[in-house]
Design a protein around this motif. Structure first.
Motif, PDB file in Angstrom:
ATOM      1  N   MET A 118       0.849  -1.180   0.000  1.00  0.00           N
ATOM      2  CA  MET A 118       0.000   0.000   0.000  1.00  0.00           C
ATOM      3  C   MET A 118       0.889   1.235   0.000  1.00  0.00           C
ATOM      4  SD  MET A 118      -2.928   1.364   2.650  1.00  0.00           S
ATOM      5  CE  MET A 118      -4.170   0.208   2.215  1.00  0.00           C
ATOM      6  N   LEU A 119       0.474   2.225  -0.756  1.00  0.00           N
ATOM      7  CA  LEU A 119       1.142   3.522  -0.764  1.00  0.00           C
ATOM      8  C   LEU A 119       0.395   4.413   0.228  1.00  0.00           C
ATOM      9  CD1 LEU A 119       1.459   3.931  -4.635  1.00  0.00           C
ATOM     10  CD2 LEU A 119       3.177   3.048  -3.059  1.00  0.00           C
ATOM     11  N   ILE A 120       1.126   5.097   1.081  1.00  0.00           N
ATOM     12  CA  ILE A 120       0.514   5.835   2.184  1.00  0.00           C
ATOM     13  C   ILE A 120       0.735   7.327   2.038  1.00  0.00           C
ATOM     14  CG2 ILE A 120       0.497   6.140   4.697  1.00  0.00           C
ATOM     15  CD1 ILE A 120      -0.427   3.389   3.919  1.00  0.00           C
ATOM     16  N   GLY A 121      -0.346   8.089   2.188  1.00  0.00           N
ATOM     17  CA  GLY A 121      -0.277   9.542   2.251  1.00  0.00           C
ATOM     18  C   GLY A 121      -0.612  10.002   3.649  1.00  0.00           C
ATOM     19  N   GLU A 122      -0.983  11.262   3.768  1.00  0.00           N
ATOM     20  CA  GLU A 122      -1.367  11.803   5.062  1.00  0.00           C
ATOM     21  C   GLU A 122      -2.779  11.375   5.456  1.00  0.00           C
ATOM     22  OE1 GLU A 122      -1.667  16.176   7.250  1.00  0.00           O
ATOM     23  OE2 GLU A 122      -0.820  16.033   5.238  1.00  0.00           O
ATOM     24  N   PHE A 123      -3.691  11.332   4.480  1.00  0.00           N
ATOM     25  CA  PHE A 123      -5.099  11.008   4.739  1.00  0.00           C
ATOM     26  C   PHE A 123      -5.581   9.746   4.028  1.00  0.00           C
ATOM     27  CE2 PHE A 123      -4.650  15.652   4.875  1.00  0.00           C
ATOM     28  CZ  PHE A 123      -4.982  15.882   6.193  1.00  0.00           C
ATOM     29  N   VAL A 124      -4.856   9.341   2.987  1.00  0.00           N
ATOM     30  CA  VAL A 124      -5.319   8.221   2.165  1.00  0.00           C
ATOM     31  C   VAL A 124      -4.241   7.152   2.020  1.00  0.00           C
ATOM     32  CG1 VAL A 124      -6.862   9.706   0.824  1.00  0.00           C
ATOM     33  CG2 VAL A 124      -4.593   9.178  -0.069  1.00  0.00           C
ATOM     34  N   GLY A 125      -4.708   5.966   1.699  1.00  0.00           N
ATOM     35  CA  GLY A 125      -3.845   4.889   1.270  1.00  0.00           C
ATOM     36  C   GLY A 125      -4.254   4.506  -0.145  1.00  0.00           C
ATOM     37  N   LEU A 126      -3.297   4.126  -0.948  1.00  0.00           N
ATOM     38  CA  LEU A 126      -3.578   3.629  -2.291  1.00  0.00           C
ATOM     39  C   LEU A 126      -3.199   2.159  -2.303  1.00  0.00           C
ATOM     40  CD1 LEU A 126      -2.062   6.464  -4.528  1.00  0.00           C
ATOM     41  CD2 LEU A 126      -4.300   6.367  -3.424  1.00  0.00           C
ATOM     42  N   ARG A 127      -4.181   1.323  -2.615  1.00  0.00           N
ATOM     43  CA  ARG A 127      -3.954  -0.115  -2.629  1.00  0.00           C
ATOM     44  C   ARG A 127      -4.437  -0.679  -3.955  1.00  0.00           C
ATOM     45  NH1 ARG A 127      -8.835  -2.314  -2.567  1.00  0.00           N
ATOM     46  NH2 ARG A 127     -10.480  -1.570  -1.185  1.00  0.00           N
ATOM     47  N   ALA A 128      -4.093  -1.919  -4.191  1.00  0.00           N
ATOM     48  CA  ALA A 128      -4.552  -2.596  -5.401  1.00  0.00           C
ATOM     49  C   ALA A 128      -6.079  -2.643  -5.415  1.00  0.00           C
ATOM     50  CB  ALA A 128      -3.984  -4.010  -5.456  1.00  0.00           C
ATOM     51  N   ILE A 129      -6.640  -2.441  -6.584  1.00  0.00           N
ATOM     52  CA  ILE A 129      -8.087  -2.600  -6.738  1.00  0.00           C
ATOM     53  C   ILE A 129      -8.396  -4.083  -6.672  1.00  0.00           C
ATOM     54  CG2 ILE A 129     -10.031  -2.378  -8.335  1.00  0.00           C
ATOM     55  CD1 ILE A 129      -8.717   0.203  -9.360  1.00  0.00           C
ATOM     56  N   ASP A 130      -9.369  -4.418  -5.863  1.00  0.00           N
ATOM     57  CA  ASP A 130      -9.785  -5.803  -5.685  1.00  0.00           C
ATOM     58  C   ASP A 130     -11.101  -6.010  -6.436  1.00  0.00           C
ATOM     59  OD1 ASP A 130     -11.386  -7.886  -3.683  1.00  0.00           O
ATOM     60  OD2 ASP A 130      -9.245  -8.303  -3.921  1.00  0.00           O
ATOM     61  N   LYS A 131     -11.357  -7.226  -6.821  1.00  0.00           N
ATOM     62  CA  LYS A 131     -12.610  -7.551  -7.517  1.00  0.00           C
ATOM     63  C   LYS A 131     -13.824  -7.125  -6.692  1.00  0.00           C
ATOM     64  CE  LYS A 131     -14.456 -11.258 -10.351  1.00  0.00           C
ATOM     65  NZ  LYS A 131     -14.282 -12.654 -10.766  1.00  0.00           N
ATOM     66  N   SER A 132     -13.713  -7.192  -5.373  1.00  0.00           N
ATOM     67  CA  SER A 132     -14.841  -6.800  -4.514  1.00  0.00           C
ATOM     68  C   SER A 132     -15.115  -5.293  -4.556  1.00  0.00           C
ATOM     69  CB  SER A 132     -14.580  -7.238  -3.066  1.00  0.00           C
ATOM     70  OG  SER A 132     -13.464  -6.564  -2.534  1.00  0.00           O
ATOM     71  N   ASP A 133     -14.187  -4.494  -5.090  1.00  0.00           N
ATOM     72  CA  ASP A 133     -14.383  -3.044  -5.231  1.00  0.00           C
ATOM     73  C   ASP A 133     -15.205  -2.682  -6.463  1.00  0.00           C
ATOM     74  OD1 ASP A 133     -12.655  -2.501  -3.035  1.00  0.00           O
ATOM     75  OD2 ASP A 133     -10.906  -2.558  -4.362  1.00  0.00           O
ATOM     76  N   LEU A 134     -15.336  -3.605  -7.395  1.00  0.00           N
ATOM     77  CA  LEU A 134     -15.874  -3.269  -8.712  1.00  0.00           C
ATOM     78  C   LEU A 134     -17.301  -2.727  -8.680  1.00  0.00           C
ATOM     79  CD1 LEU A 134     -14.390  -6.049 -11.008  1.00  0.00           C
ATOM     80  CD2 LEU A 134     -13.498  -3.761 -10.488  1.00  0.00           C
ATOM     81  N   SER A 135     -18.162  -3.284  -7.861  1.00  0.00           N
ATOM     82  CA  SER A 135     -19.556  -2.803  -7.823  1.00  0.00           C
ATOM     83  C   SER A 135     -19.624  -1.356  -7.345  1.00  0.00           C
ATOM     84  CB  SER A 135     -20.411  -3.697  -6.926  1.00  0.00           C
ATOM     85  OG  SER A 135     -20.555  -4.965  -7.516  1.00  0.00           O
ATOM     86  N   THR A 136     -18.854  -1.032  -6.331  1.00  0.00           N
ATOM     87  CA  THR A 136     -18.849   0.353  -5.822  1.00  0.00           C
ATOM     88  C   THR A 136     -18.247   1.297  -6.853  1.00  0.00           C
ATOM     89  OG1 THR A 136     -18.661  -0.455  -3.556  1.00  0.00           O
ATOM     90  CG2 THR A 136     -18.059   1.831  -3.941  1.00  0.00           C
ATOM     91  N   LEU A 137     -17.137   0.913  -7.453  1.00  0.00           N
ATOM     92  CA  LEU A 137     -16.521   1.749  -8.480  1.00  0.00           C
ATOM     93  C   LEU A 137     -17.472   1.942  -9.660  1.00  0.00           C
ATOM     94  CD1 LEU A 137     -12.870   0.353  -8.485  1.00  0.00           C
ATOM     95  CD2 LEU A 137     -13.685   2.489  -7.453  1.00  0.00           C
ATOM     96  N   LEU A 138     -18.191   0.893 -10.024  1.00  0.00           N
ATOM     97  CA  LEU A 138     -19.155   0.984 -11.119  1.00  0.00           C
ATOM     98  C   LEU A 138     -20.277   1.958 -10.773  1.00  0.00           C
ATOM     99  CD1 LEU A 138     -20.246  -0.046 -13.857  1.00  0.00           C
ATOM    100  CD2 LEU A 138     -21.391  -1.869 -12.569  1.00  0.00           C
ATOM    101  N   GLU A 139     -20.768   1.893  -9.565  1.00  0.00           N
ATOM    102  CA  GLU A 139     -21.831   2.817  -9.126  1.00  0.00           C
ATOM    103  C   GLU A 139     -21.361   4.261  -9.251  1.00  0.00           C
ATOM    104  OE1 GLU A 139     -23.872   4.075  -4.925  1.00  0.00           O
ATOM    105  OE2 GLU A 139     -23.390   1.963  -5.213  1.00  0.00           O
ATOM    106  N   TRP A 140     -20.159   4.544  -8.773  1.00  0.00           N
ATOM    107  CA  TRP A 140     -19.626   5.913  -8.865  1.00  0.00           C
ATOM    108  C   TRP A 140     -19.370   6.296 -10.309  1.00  0.00           C
ATOM    109  CZ3 TRP A 140     -15.447   4.736  -4.667  1.00  0.00           C
ATOM    110  CH2 TRP A 140     -16.050   4.765  -3.405  1.00  0.00           C
ATOM    111  N   ARG A 141     -18.806   5.377 -11.058  1.00  0.00           N
ATOM    112  CA  ARG A 141     -18.454   5.628 -12.451  1.00  0.00           C
ATOM    113  C   ARG A 141     -19.680   5.958 -13.296  1.00  0.00           C
ATOM    114  NH1 ARG A 141     -17.373   6.680 -16.440  1.00  0.00           N
ATOM    115  NH2 ARG A 141     -15.756   6.179 -17.916  1.00  0.00           N
ATOM    116  N   ASN A 142     -20.835   5.407 -12.924  1.00  0.00           N
ATOM    117  CA  ASN A 142     -22.063   5.618 -13.684  1.00  0.00           C
ATOM    118  C   ASN A 142     -22.853   6.845 -13.246  1.00  0.00           C
ATOM    119  OD1 ASN A 142     -21.948   3.634 -15.646  1.00  0.00           O
ATOM    120  ND2 ASN A 142     -22.874   2.086 -14.336  1.00  0.00           N
TER     121      ASN A 142
END
Length: 176
Positions: free
Chosen positions: A1-25
């Protein structure tokens, strides 16, 4: 994971896809994306399998809140040109319909810049946005990206032609 002050950046997991799709749409987000049509889960899964998992020229990340671990957005470097050492920088915060904000998006961008310049040894990050995207214009200017060019009337949306604006930022570190 890449770490910032407020956020972490991690690999996108298959379980993230539905949420990302909702936002993307979200229609108010789609105005600003190259892919203007509504996507279905199969489209999202194909993107994940083709680009996120298997494209050596793409590095996509889930943005998570450090304090809760909750998924709040996505960002990445796309169309990485390893010869000329540049990449297209992509980002949005989907949580609470923010799209771009002054805390999480800025922090994630700083983490992505460091990753792109220091880990991938890129020379330049760039972004194409549309002229109607005032939040990203201000966002990239705040991050010291420079408007490098305008392509007139490249994108049709809401009954009008809009321009493509190209912002760029060159790595000025001594490691070049």
């Amino acid at each position: 994971m890449l770490i910032g002050e407020f956020v972490g950046l991690r690999a996108i997991d298959k379980s993230d896809l539905s949420t990302l799709l909702e936002w993307r749409n979200k229609p108010d987000f789609r105005l600003f994306f190259r892919e203007y049509r509504e996507l279905n889960y199969d489209n999202q899964l194909q993107w994940y399998e083709k680009y996120v998992l298997n494209d050596p020229n793409t590095r996509m990340f889930a943005i998570t809140a450090l304090d809760t671990g909750e998924l709040i957005g996505a960002c990445g470097l796309c169309y990485i040109d390893w010869i000329n050492r540049n990449a297209d920088f992509s980002i949005y915060i989907g949580k609470d319909g923010k799209y771009i904000d002054e805390i999480f998006a800025v922090d994630a961008a700083k983490v992505m810049e460091k990753y792109g310049y220091e880990e991938l040894n890129l020379h330049k990050l760039w972004a194409e946005i549309y002229s109607i995207d005032d939040k990203k214009k201000a966002f990239f200017q705040n991050l010291n990206f420079k408007l490098e060019g305008t392509l007139k009337e490249t994108h049709w949306t809401e009954g009008q032609w809009v321009d493509s604006l190209y912002f760029g930022k060159i790595n000025t570190s001594v490691l070049q």
